[in-house]
Design an enzyme around this catalytic site. Structure first.
Site, PDB file in Angstrom:
ATOM      1  N   GLU A   1      11.347  -6.019  12.357  1.00  0.00           N
ATOM      2  CA  GLU A   1      10.414  -6.592  13.324  1.00  0.00           C
ATOM      3  C   GLU A   1      11.141  -7.266  14.485  1.00  0.00           C
ATOM      4  OE1 GLU A   1       7.244  -7.572   9.747  1.00  0.00           O
ATOM      5  OE2 GLU A   1       6.865  -8.384  11.715  1.00  0.00           O
TER       6      GLU A   1
ATOM      7  N   ASP B   1      -2.873  -7.911  10.493  1.00  0.00           N
ATOM      8  CA  ASP B   1      -1.483  -8.029  10.090  1.00  0.00           C
ATOM      9  C   ASP B   1      -1.310  -9.428   9.474  1.00  0.00           C
ATOM     10  OD1 ASP B   1       1.486  -6.643  11.648  1.00  0.00           O
ATOM     11  OD2 ASP B   1       1.233  -7.700   9.769  1.00  0.00           O
TER      12      ASP B   1
HETATM   13  C1  GLC Z   1       4.370  -7.602   8.726  1.00  0.00           C
HETATM   14  C2  GLC Z   1       4.317  -6.347   9.586  1.00  0.00           C
HETATM   15  C3  GLC Z   1       3.467  -5.253   9.012  1.00  0.00           C
HETATM   16  C4  GLC Z   1       3.497  -5.326   7.498  1.00  0.00           C
HETATM   17  C5  GLC Z   1       2.821  -6.622   7.085  1.00  0.00           C
HETATM   18  C6  GLC Z   1       2.853  -6.828   5.565  1.00  0.00           C
HETATM   19  O1  GLC Z   1       4.414  -8.746   9.527  1.00  0.00           O
HETATM   20  O2  GLC Z   1       3.972  -6.514  10.959  1.00  0.00           O
HETATM   21  O3  GLC Z   1       3.998  -4.014   9.504  1.00  0.00           O
HETATM   22  O4  GLC Z   1       2.810  -4.224   6.948  1.00  0.00           O
HETATM   23  O5  GLC Z   1       3.393  -7.754   7.714  1.00  0.00           O
HETATM   24  O6  GLC Z   1       4.165  -6.992   5.122  1.00  0.00           O
END
Ligand code: GLC
Length: 597
Positions: free
Chosen positions: A493, A304
């Site tokens: 988030e 992530d």
């Molecule tokens: C974010 C999220 C993830 C996302 C990634 C790219 O922090 O946790 O779900 O796909 O970063 O944006």
């Protein structure tokens, strides 16, 4: 866990590639952090747009030009290995202005019709490919346990089998006729694993006193504007610790990943959360022994966003631990030079073996090859006509209509078109509130943020006239029915982690004020999750959970006046109190109009 059925092309590429070229393939960079020419210099394998990383102005054409500029730089390298561009298209191609924004996953789950998820996947893929994006960081296959979690709306429901069914359908939609069709999009099944099982209060993402993100992260200041959210619980559970045993992890949270593998998924995204005392990004047992070994996953695992940095304050140690645990590509996403230099040093020190590097690169190239990127690295510009097209908006409207859950109806619905109606609430006429997080910007925002139809416009269209509307319920004349639209402020988030799910005092006051002026009250709730309405529901005549419907708000009006009956059923339990251990409605609840009049 070396791969078995690798093509001759990939095998010969790996033989020919230098260490720098291999490390470049394992590096994913955020588009704001790199000029296209550095994609060539560092031979990078992937670029992404994080939430809100849009070209300015934010148009589908400029998105396409932006993505193509990186691809052309990659194709201009010594070996011309195509790049893959990733973006979060979690409810439509949601970063892109004028794209179709579908309801979020929880609402899709409420329709009970996974074939709609397949259609949404296909429509989303077409709008992604139109802009050159061939990798979608979706579907989330979270099984949310605690509704205080800000990512609850990214789950299809709280039943593992529903999540598996809808994720499979969405993946098949992204695929289309075949993975190597030029309109297919690589899904990123996330977040491995048990991201929805974290315990409240266990998140270490921010320092709650200093109001700062974890110091190992580049973007460490939250900014004053978020201080009140932190007081309300922001970043208390997201990225926390999943305190469950292996039996529960395998029973509740693993099956959707097996379903995704069976559907041909070739990418998984690791979770920020932790299990068994270890950050998931360093969980060798689960990523390598279980996912790649026992389950036979032959795709690649991406981190992530900047997640490796959270694993250890010593970046060298963090990189070594995560790559050896099974991470194949690092969503760095900023300091690509630092990552590449660190991993190179680890290989030279033999802290990371060339066998592990070659396995990671083989997995990445295998996925690019299966997607047909070597043959068609650039996509058909004619597809731009698909972005926000009428057909997709009609599909979104159908999903909105079928996801509305009727939870109380004392002889209000269907509303007669002769009824005098007053509509109250700023959210009744606001695309931003309808869409919620992950829309144009990472967090989403109220306002006229993109092309669409508001709930109020849908009601006026259905009636062929303008109803009485006041954001603040200031009406000059009485009405037979007051429709009050209340909403959660958009979030994404951990920013949406909330210690209280009660509806706000402002919303209660708005409803009361409207009631003074109307004979009956219908409350419409725009939210990413069930909210606590136990003390209020008795004074409402009717109540509909509308979730986060997206740009096609007229889908709500379609069920208000009897054009269509309600079919939405809860895919989440609806808590009675904050303890979330007793419910006023349960999974499967929801009314049809004929059942109530
Ligand atoms: C974010 C999220 C993830 C996302 C990634 C790219 O922090 O946790 O779900 O796909 O970063 O944006």
């Amino acid at each position: 866990m070396a791969l078995k059925n690798i093509s001759e092309r990939v095998l010969s590429l790996i033989k020919e590639m230098t260490l720098e070229e291999k490390l470049g393939q394992m590096t994913q960079i955020e588009k704001n952090s790199i000029p296209p020419e550095d994609v060539k210099t560092y031979m990078l394998g992937s670029v992404l747009s994080g939430g809100g990383a849009n070209p300015v102005p934010n148009t589908p054409v400029l998105w396409r030009e932006m993505v193509e500029s990186y691809q052309k730089a990659a194709l201009d390298t010594r070996l011309g290995i195509p790049l893959i561009y990733g973006s979060d298209a979690v409810h439509g191609h949601n970063n892109v202005c004028h794209a179709t924004i579908f309801p979020h996953n929880n609402a899709l789950g409420m329709t009970g019709d996974s074939n709609l998820a397949r259609k949404v996947g296909r429509a989303t893929a077409l709008e992604c490919v139109a802009t050159g994006v061939r990798w979608n960081f979706a579907p989330a296959v979270s099984v949310p346990q605690d509704l205080r979690w800000g990512r609850s709306y990214e789950g299809y429901g709280q039943q593992t089998e529903v999540v598996s069914e809808f994720a499979t359908a969405f993946i098949e939609g992204l695929k289309g006729t075949a993975w190597d069709d030029e309109t297919s999009v690589l899904p990123s099944v996330k977040h491995f694993i048990a991201d929805g099982a974290a315990t409240w209060g266990s998140s270490q993402r921010i320092d709650r006193k200093a109001l700062e993100f974890d110091k190992t992260l580049a973007a460490s200041n939250l900014g004053e504007e978020f201080a009140h959210l932190v007081e309300e619980g922001a970043w208390s559970i997201d990225q926390g610790i999943s305190e469950i045993d292996e039996e529960e992890l395998r029973r509740v949270h693993l099956p959707p990943y097996q379903a995704a593998i069976d559907a041909g998924a070739l990418n998984m995204m690791a979770s920020y959360s932790s299990w068994d005392g270890i950050k998931m990004h360093a969980q060798k047992y689960l990523m390598t022994d279980v996912l790649k070994g026992e389950m036979g996953f032959d795709g690649f695992i991406v981190t992530d966003y900047e997640a490796i940095n959270q694993v250890d304050a010593d970046y060298y140690k963090a990189v070594v631990m995560c790559i050896n645990a099974g991470i194949d590509m690092n969503m760095v996403p900023y300091d690509y030079k630092g990552f590449i230099a660190t991993l190179k040093k680890a290989v030279e020190n033999n802290d990371v073996t060339m066998e592990r590097i070659d396995d990671a690169v083989a997995r990445i190239l295998n996925a690019k090859e299966k997607l047909g990127l070597f043959e068609t690295p650039l996509t058909d510009p004619a597809l731009l006509a698909k972005v926000g097209c009428r057909e997709h908006r009609e599909l979104a409207r159908e999903v909105v209509r079928k996801s509305q859950v009727l939870l109380k109806n004392n002889d209000v619905l269907p509303i007669s078109k002769e009824t005098t109606i007053a509509v109250a609430g700023k959210a009744a006429h606001d695309i931003g509130y309808q869409c919620g997080g992950w829309t144009i910007t990472w967090m989403g925002a109220p306002g006229n943020i993109t092309t669409g139809t508001t709930l109020l416009e849908g009601i006026n269209d259905a009636l062929g006239k303008e109803v009485n509307y006041s954001e603040t319920a200031d009406f000059s004349e009485r009405a037979e029915l007051g429709i009050v639209v209340i909403a959660e402020e958009p979030y994404a988030e951990g920013m949406g982690d909330k210690s209280s799910l009660h509806i706000s005092a402002q919303d209660r006051a708005l409803i009361a004020k409207t009631k003074n002026n109307c004979d009956k009250i219908l409350v419409l709730l725009l939210s990413g999750r069930p909210m606590i309405v136990t003390d209020e529901i008795d004074s409402w005549d009717a109540f509909i959970a509308s979730w986060l419907p997206g740009t096609e708000g007229q889908g709500v009006a379609d069920v208000l006046f009897g054009e269509f009956d309600f079919q939405g059923r809860l895919s989440y339990n609806w808590p009675k109190t904050m303890e979330q251990d007793s419910f006023i409605w349960n999974i499967g609840d929801g009314l049809n109009i004929k059942e109530t009049v």
